[in-house]
Design a protein around this motif. Sequence first.
Motif, short mmCIF file in Angstrom:
data_model
loop_
_atom_site.label_atom_id
_atom_site.label_comp_id
_atom_site.label_asym_id
_atom_site.label_seq_id
_atom_site.Cartn_x
_atom_site.Cartn_y
_atom_site.Cartn_z
N ILE A 186 44.99 33.32 40.77
CA ILE A 186 43.42 33.28 40.46
C ILE A 186 42.80 34.20 41.51
N TYR A 200 37.77 29.91 36.88
CA TYR A 200 39.04 30.18 35.88
C TYR A 200 39.28 29.22 35.02
N SER A 211 35.97 37.34 39.14
CA SER A 211 36.85 36.84 38.23
C SER A 211 36.16 37.22 36.84
#
Length: 434
Positions: A153, A170, A113
């Motif tokens: 995500i 996130y 991420s």
Amino acid sequence: MKEIEIKLPKMGESIAEGTIISWSVAVGDEVEQDQTILEIATDKVDSEVPATADGTITELLVQSDEVVKVGQVIAKMTVGATQSPKKAVPAKTAKKEAPKKTAPKAAKKQTASSGLSSSSSYQVNSNQNTFFSPLVVSIAKQHHISFEELARIPATGNDGRLRKSDIFNYIEEGRPAQFAQPVPEASGFQVPDLKLDKGKGKIVEMDRMRQMIADHMVYSKHTSPHVTAYVEADLTDMVNWRNSNKKAFQEKYGERLTFTPLFVEAVAKAVKDFPMINVSVDGKQIIVKEDINIGMATALPSGNLIVPVVKNADQKELETIAAEVNALAEKARNNKLKHDETSGSTFTISNVGTFGSLMGTPIINQPEVGILATGIIKKRAEVMEYEEGDKIEIRHMMYLSLSFDHRVVDGFLGGSFLKRVADYFEDFKADRKI
């Protein structure tokens, strides 16, 4: 003298948590048993939390806007000492002295991420694994994240599973994929990034209840594939019976007789006939409810809506249903509803005819799988069939519409249930005794 813990009390069936609105006391304040020390909000109504004993507040463990679980320790106080009269500090003052909110520490960021961008043009491939654990779903609901957004995500778990740390990372990065467009296939459709002109005018902030309603409506549409079916019902016998008996009914039972109790009674019978309309969906399981609790969408003075509930409606006589409907409506108008009175519904009725609407396409009240809208009752010329021939008569007609969750309610079940409701309306006994 000893120190005791103050815990968030149980606030009603299915209520597991609440959001702190404001404290009515501060550290050092002396309070009496049952004195209000805190205001808290749930997705149903606002409530006051009382002190459990006489004593002195020694510590406030949560602050405004924090979400706390039922049973969680929210404050501490000492008891057993002689109390001297002392007025509680107003909520605003208490707020200043309350401890600073400590946000839950997000898990260490994962490499997957780290490449997220806050740009509105951010694009991401959807996760192939669309299974989300109950924990992930719970976190998503708290932050109003739809399943579509969850699928965008980056996931770092085994087999492409989305982990708790993924969703916290996130959220910490500002939810960059909130309005992202999925990367299209070679011949796929790409949602245009429209720059809509929203115009100019007076800005009105949504109140907290309106925000919750908006979130619930969006969540419901994301969760349940809505299908709406319609039928028309002849309510002439019901209307005539009510008009002839409403005065006697009030004199005998002390209650006004509106159409709502008659609707609740008939719908409860139909739900009993079709138990698979009285269910909730839990992942890949269907929960068939034992009780038939009918919610009735009710307008508040503010213009917002709330859904008070008639519990076990199938087991009650008309006069009992009428008494409960009148009491709940009165409490709604005066903002006096309690948690238990707005929770636990298994099927909901929305009387859009009250506002003059011919019919409606209501949004399902999650976690239910169906909601009935009753339109306005209008006199119309109708062709009536008799053995001696057809006749044109003035009849009291109404449209009924049922929105149902097509994941578990198919057209046959939805249509059959709706027709059964209409049949109970039409087959109302004109010689019924009060």
